[in-house]
Write a protein that holds these residues in place. Structure first.
Motif, mmCIF file in Angstrom:
data_model
loop_
_atom_site.group_PDB
_atom_site.id
_atom_site.type_symbol
_atom_site.label_atom_id
_atom_site.label_comp_id
_atom_site.label_asym_id
_atom_site.label_seq_id
_atom_site.Cartn_x
_atom_site.Cartn_y
_atom_site.Cartn_z
ATOM 1 N N LYS A 72 75.060 72.786 -18.972
ATOM 2 C CA LYS A 72 74.259 73.656 -17.946
ATOM 3 C C LYS A 72 75.232 74.159 -16.934
ATOM 4 C CE LYS A 72 69.697 71.642 -18.509
ATOM 5 N NZ LYS A 72 68.517 70.993 -17.839
ATOM 6 N N TYR A 73 76.280 73.616 -16.616
ATOM 7 C CA TYR A 73 77.250 73.937 -15.539
ATOM 8 C C TYR A 73 78.088 75.358 -15.990
ATOM 9 C CZ TYR A 73 80.819 73.171 -12.049
ATOM 10 O OH TYR A 73 81.645 73.284 -10.860
ATOM 11 N N LEU A 74 78.585 75.063 -17.499
ATOM 12 C CA LEU A 74 79.482 76.338 -18.039
ATOM 13 C C LEU A 74 78.425 77.387 -18.022
ATOM 14 C CD1 LEU A 74 81.567 74.793 -20.842
ATOM 15 C CD2 LEU A 74 82.094 75.510 -18.903
ATOM 16 N N ILE A 75 76.969 77.299 -18.433
ATOM 17 C CA ILE A 75 76.276 78.516 -18.559
ATOM 18 C C ILE A 75 76.103 78.908 -17.139
ATOM 19 C CG2 ILE A 75 73.800 79.267 -19.206
ATOM 20 C CD1 ILE A 75 75.858 78.531 -21.455
ATOM 21 N N LYS A 76 75.888 78.177 -16.250
ATOM 22 C CA LYS A 76 75.685 78.702 -14.714
ATOM 23 C C LYS A 76 76.953 79.291 -14.299
ATOM 24 C CE LYS A 76 72.928 78.100 -12.283
ATOM 25 N NZ LYS A 76 71.934 79.146 -11.763
ATOM 26 N N VAL A 77 78.127 78.970 -14.664
ATOM 27 C CA VAL A 77 79.445 79.530 -14.358
ATOM 28 C C VAL A 77 79.268 81.014 -14.869
ATOM 29 C CG1 VAL A 77 81.914 79.813 -15.089
ATOM 30 C CG2 VAL A 77 81.000 77.529 -14.306
ATOM 31 N N VAL A 78 78.774 81.368 -16.066
ATOM 32 C CA VAL A 78 78.972 82.842 -16.554
ATOM 33 C C VAL A 78 77.602 83.611 -15.916
ATOM 34 C CG1 VAL A 78 78.295 83.982 -18.742
ATOM 35 C CG2 VAL A 78 79.583 82.104 -18.834
ATOM 36 N N ASP A 79 76.443 82.903 -15.552
ATOM 37 C CA ASP A 79 75.470 83.395 -14.775
ATOM 38 C C ASP A 79 76.018 83.929 -13.188
ATOM 39 O OD1 ASP A 79 72.922 84.394 -14.286
ATOM 40 O OD2 ASP A 79 72.335 82.334 -13.489
ATOM 41 N N LEU A 80 76.626 83.187 -12.824
ATOM 42 C CA LEU A 80 77.144 83.622 -11.509
ATOM 43 C C LEU A 80 78.340 84.680 -11.649
ATOM 44 C CD1 LEU A 80 77.550 80.003 -9.759
ATOM 45 C CD2 LEU A 80 76.097 81.631 -9.333
ATOM 46 N N ILE A 81 79.056 84.528 -12.559
ATOM 47 C CA ILE A 81 80.173 85.514 -12.640
ATOM 48 C C ILE A 81 79.733 86.792 -13.244
ATOM 49 C CG2 ILE A 81 82.595 86.076 -13.735
ATOM 50 C CD1 ILE A 81 83.016 83.091 -13.614
ATOM 51 N N LEU B 200 83.197 80.814 -6.648
ATOM 52 C CA LEU B 200 82.551 80.245 -7.676
ATOM 53 C C LEU B 200 82.189 78.716 -7.250
ATOM 54 C CD1 LEU B 200 81.556 80.613 -10.131
ATOM 55 C CD2 LEU B 200 83.563 80.010 -11.363
ATOM 56 N N CYS B 201 83.154 78.068 -6.695
ATOM 57 C CA CYS B 201 82.918 76.670 -6.456
ATOM 58 C C CYS B 201 81.939 76.318 -5.414
ATOM 59 C CB CYS B 201 84.146 75.849 -6.301
ATOM 60 S SG CYS B 201 85.651 75.683 -7.302
ATOM 61 N N GLU B 202 81.756 77.122 -4.401
ATOM 62 C CA GLU B 202 80.819 77.116 -3.445
ATOM 63 C C GLU B 202 79.600 77.473 -4.144
ATOM 64 O OE1 GLU B 202 82.134 80.030 -0.400
ATOM 65 O OE2 GLU B 202 83.624 78.902 0.393
ATOM 66 N N GLU B 203 79.349 78.384 -4.899
ATOM 67 C CA GLU B 203 78.135 78.564 -5.525
ATOM 68 C C GLU B 203 77.853 77.590 -6.420
ATOM 69 O OE1 GLU B 203 75.883 81.142 -4.864
ATOM 70 O OE2 GLU B 203 77.218 81.620 -3.035
ATOM 71 N N LEU B 204 78.419 77.004 -7.295
ATOM 72 C CA LEU B 204 78.225 75.851 -7.920
ATOM 73 C C LEU B 204 78.074 74.555 -7.433
ATOM 74 C CD1 LEU B 204 81.282 76.374 -10.796
ATOM 75 C CD2 LEU B 204 78.811 76.649 -11.163
ATOM 76 N N GLN B 205 78.664 74.445 -6.274
ATOM 77 C CA GLN B 205 78.214 73.196 -5.500
ATOM 78 C C GLN B 205 77.095 73.243 -4.902
ATOM 79 O OE1 GLN B 205 80.018 70.308 -4.571
ATOM 80 N NE2 GLN B 205 77.999 69.656 -4.063
ATOM 81 N N LYS B 206 76.518 74.553 -4.517
ATOM 82 C CA LYS B 206 75.098 74.807 -3.980
ATOM 83 C C LYS B 206 73.938 74.557 -5.211
ATOM 84 C CE LYS B 206 74.665 78.329 -1.606
ATOM 85 N NZ LYS B 206 74.683 79.702 -1.260
ATOM 86 N N ASP B 207 74.416 75.323 -6.271
ATOM 87 C CA ASP B 207 73.499 75.147 -7.257
ATOM 88 C C ASP B 207 73.536 74.037 -8.110
ATOM 89 O OD1 ASP B 207 72.564 77.594 -6.644
ATOM 90 O OD2 ASP B 207 73.746 78.738 -8.316
ATOM 91 N N MET B 208 74.488 73.419 -8.544
ATOM 92 C CA MET B 208 74.710 72.097 -9.315
ATOM 93 C C MET B 208 74.864 70.801 -8.708
ATOM 94 S SD MET B 208 74.067 73.718 -12.211
ATOM 95 C CE MET B 208 74.508 72.259 -13.383
ATOM 96 N N GLY B 209 75.003 70.765 -7.571
ATOM 97 C CA GLY B 209 75.314 69.605 -6.373
ATOM 98 C C GLY B 209 76.465 69.052 -6.903
#
Length: 526
Positions: free
Chosen positions: A44-53, A81-90
């Protein structure tokens, strides 16, 4: 790829084969469930990466991994990207620590178990305490995995390779959660007595969940509490019976509260909650001793529903001072040290709202045992707190063959009558266990709703009747399930006996003729 949650569950269970050859189910449970959880999070994390980018989700894990690694080379983009991932994925999972990266490292021969441990530590140390201590029981140096680091590395590598072909991002949260529940159930089946520490059979969970949510399926902010939550399977059943439609999904608004004494099982419950997409704001779990440590003590402390399958007749430290504890003081006596059944019941009932409903699974002894338990039971009945008693079939549970009952409690039953249901014969045999079928559950629920007498199945007992029975709630006192045997026809029986004797005589003669042909002197008596 597996296409349904059932197929996914079976595929995941097959991945346990490499572990199953080396250790018991109770040991390999933590490794497989931990890796399944980590892969689900990583995918889910990797898919979120692509979604954000790139604002898209239709991507393979390998493609997503490549994009993530490339982005990490640009310090400016990486920081954002890390800031967004931390916010969305915790949490933050480094590109070299994703499940896909570990699989690639295994194929390249560069995978190290220590890197997996570091990935776990990074997640646990993320901001906030959502993941704190989650992988405590994943011991990469355990002798169960191998005699040395190389063997341990090989064992975990085998499981990672077995799981890599599954893209968890392709499944809904419900399908993934159901598959995880399937795994937990399979482990319970193989763990024997230890299964009682973490799992309630789905049919029993379903029955209790349907009862405690009945008529309140649209209650906003519904709260449910399990003081002995195990893996959370009984708690999570509740969300399946909350109202769902496009604009409002009440199952997503359920607040789950649970306490569990075993740290391994507590972490399993946390993973189970996360895989069922229960957000951190709606899951409230605590690692502690329910009887000696009342929890929760901060708001909220009372709940719409309480569900419980506590350890049966557990010995506990019934210190005399506990009689002043607000959970027990109303009932004059403490549960005996040899059986904490009523201590668990009273704890859960104390935390129930005035209009709440509680369902607890207990052995039949609580219905009729005397002394302190009799005194507590009498107080509950005098208060009108016991609403229904449902007798279940024997051998439903993985850890014990004894018959059990579900006791339903409410705080607003002024009539003080009690409905008795005897469902002890409604089961199907499956291998060595009995199974409560959906038809049997529906039959119980219908009787529970209608709350009236059903011949040889249900009886609504008045308070007066119960009092006349000295507050004994033994189900056979109220539901007569005796079936008269068909009368025996003596004449037909003797005729049948005569035919049997005749057949025996003819068979003996045939055998003697055969013996004679063979030249044997042995003869059957005629």
């Amino acid at each position: 790829m597996a296409t349904t949650s059932s197929d996914l569950g079976k595929t995941l269970w097959a991945a346990a084969d490499v572990l199953r050859q080396k250790m018991s189910a109770d040991a390999y449970k933590d490794y497989l469930l931990g890796l399944v959880f980590y892969k689900a999070l990583s995918d889910k994390y990797l898919i979120k990466v692509v979604d954000l980018i790139e604002n898209r989700k239709d991507v393979s894990l390998e493609e997503a991994q490549k994009l993530y690694e490339d982005t990490a080379q640009n310090s400016e983009d990486w920081k954002i990207l890390c800031e967004e991932l931390q916010k969305d994925m915790g949490c933050i999972i480094l590109p070299e620590h994703t499940f896909t990266a570990f699989y690639n490292q295994i194929n390249e021969g560069s995978f190290l178990l220590e890197n997996l441990s570091q990935a776990f530590r990074n997640i646990e140390q993320s901001h906030g305490n959502h993941y704190d201590g989650l992988f405590d029981d994943f011991d990469i140096s355990s002798k169960d995995l191998g005699k040395n680091v190389m063997e341990c590395n090989k064992m975990i590598s085998s499981v990672i390779k077995a799981l890599e072909g599954i893209d968890f991002s392709q499944y809904s949260d419900d399908a993934l959660g159901d598959a995880y529940e399937y795994l937990i159930g399979q482990f319970a089946s193989e763990s024997g007595k230890k299964a009682g520490e973490f799992y309630t059979p789905q049919a029993v969970s379903k029955l209790i969940a349907k009862i405690v949510t009945q008529g309140r399926e649209k209650k906003d902010g519904f709260s449910v509490y399990d003081p002995c939550c195990g893996s959370g399977s009984l708690l999570l059943q509740v969300k399946n019976y909350m109202y769902k439609q496009d604009n409002v999904d009440y199952s997503r608004l359920v607040h789950f509260f649970g306490q569990e004494i075993n740290n391994q099982t507590y972490n399993l419950a946390r993973m189970n909650m996360m895989l069922h997409n229960v957000s951190s704001g709606y899951q409230h779990l605590n690692n502690g001793n329910t009887l000696s440590l009342d929890w929760p003590v901060d708001e909220p402390t009372n709940f719409d529903a309480c569900t419980m399958n506590p350890p049966y007749s557990l010995k506990w430290d019934a210190q005399p001072s506990l009689i002043t504890d607000v959970r027990f003081s109303r009932y004059e006596r403490l549960a005996p040290k040899s059986a904490a059944d009523y201590a668990f019941l009273l704890h859960g009932f104390y935390h129930l709202k005035t209009d709440g409903v509680m369902g607890i699974v207990l052995p039949h002894g609580v219905l009729f045992r005397g002394s302190a338990e009799g005194t507590i039971r009498q107080h509950l009945l005098e208060d009108g707190s016991i609403y229904a008693v449902i007798g279940l079939p024997a051998n439903l549970f993985f850890n014990t063959p004894i018959p059990t009952c579900v006791i339903i409690l409410k705080k607003n039953n002024p009539s003080r009558d009690v409905l008795f249901i005897d469902a002890s014969k409604d089961f199907v045999k499956e291998k060595t266990r009995n199974i409560l079928t959906d038809e049997a559950i529906d039959k119980i629920l219908l009787a529970y709703k209608e709350r009236k007498d059903i011949d040889k199945y249900a009886h609504l007992a008045s308070y007066k009747e119960i009092k006349e029975n000295d507050f004994n709630l033994n189900i056979p006192r109220y539901v007569d399930t005796f079936e008269e045997e068909e009368p025996i026809n003596i004449e037909d029986t003797f005729k049948e006996f005569e035919n049997i004797c005749k057949e025996e005589h003819e068979l003996s003669n045939s055998l003697n003729d055969y013996f004679k042909e063979l030249g044997l002197t042995f003869r059957m008596e005629v």
